[in-house]
Design an enzyme around this catalytic site. Structure first.
Site, mmCIF file in Angstrom:
data_model
loop_
_atom_site.group_PDB
_atom_site.id
_atom_site.type_symbol
_atom_site.label_atom_id
_atom_site.label_comp_id
_atom_site.label_asym_id
_atom_site.label_seq_id
_atom_site.Cartn_x
_atom_site.Cartn_y
_atom_site.Cartn_z
ATOM 1 N N LEU A 1 -1.537 0.868 4.339
ATOM 2 C CA LEU A 1 -2.535 1.612 3.561
ATOM 3 C C LEU A 1 -2.038 3.023 3.280
ATOM 4 C CD1 LEU A 1 -6.073 0.572 4.831
ATOM 5 C CD2 LEU A 1 -4.780 -0.244 2.874
ATOM 6 N N HIS A 2 -1.115 3.121 2.339
ATOM 7 C CA HIS A 2 -0.622 4.422 1.890
ATOM 8 C C HIS A 2 -1.577 4.945 0.817
ATOM 9 C CE1 HIS A 2 1.029 2.749 -1.864
ATOM 10 N NE2 HIS A 2 1.274 1.682 -1.124
ATOM 11 N N ALA A 3 -1.209 5.974 0.106
ATOM 12 C CA ALA A 3 -2.119 6.677 -0.801
ATOM 13 C C ALA A 3 -2.757 5.809 -1.887
ATOM 14 C CB ALA A 3 -1.397 7.854 -1.448
ATOM 15 N N THR B 1 -5.306 3.148 -0.467
ATOM 16 C CA THR B 1 -6.388 3.891 0.189
ATOM 17 C C THR B 1 -7.308 4.509 -0.853
ATOM 18 O OG1 THR B 1 -5.065 4.346 2.166
ATOM 19 C CG2 THR B 1 -6.935 5.807 1.745
#
Length: 89
Positions: A13-15, A18
């Protein structure tokens, strides 16, 4: 209402994922949280979710409380699966 997912996107769950999840839940009134390895964050907060450092293969729980909790969980499930972020456990 609660639901468990396994994160399948390689970067975790990177930018980007997310932001997609936070944007999805912000239109709902219910309180919603995400739990990973015993730590919980408000799913309406990008920084809160990012602070959990959720990696690929992680099992997360999303829980919602409020008048539209059922609809919120249904929508977040749809987004997680359709966008290739994860799968239901």
């Amino acid at each position: 209402m609660k639901k468990t997912f396994k994160i399948t996107v390689l970067e975790g769950l990177h930018a980007r994922p997310t932001t997609l999840l936070v944007t999805t839940v912000n239109s709902f009134e219910s309180e919603v949280s995400i739990t990973y390895e015993g730590k919980t964050a408000n799913l309406k907060s990008i920084m809160g979710v990012m602070s959990l450092a959720i990696s690929a293969g992680a099992v997360i729980e999303i829980s919602a409380i409020g008048s539209d909790a059922k609809e919120l969980i249904e929508k977040i499930t749809e987004v997680i699966i359709s966008q290739g972020i994860g799968e239901e456990c």
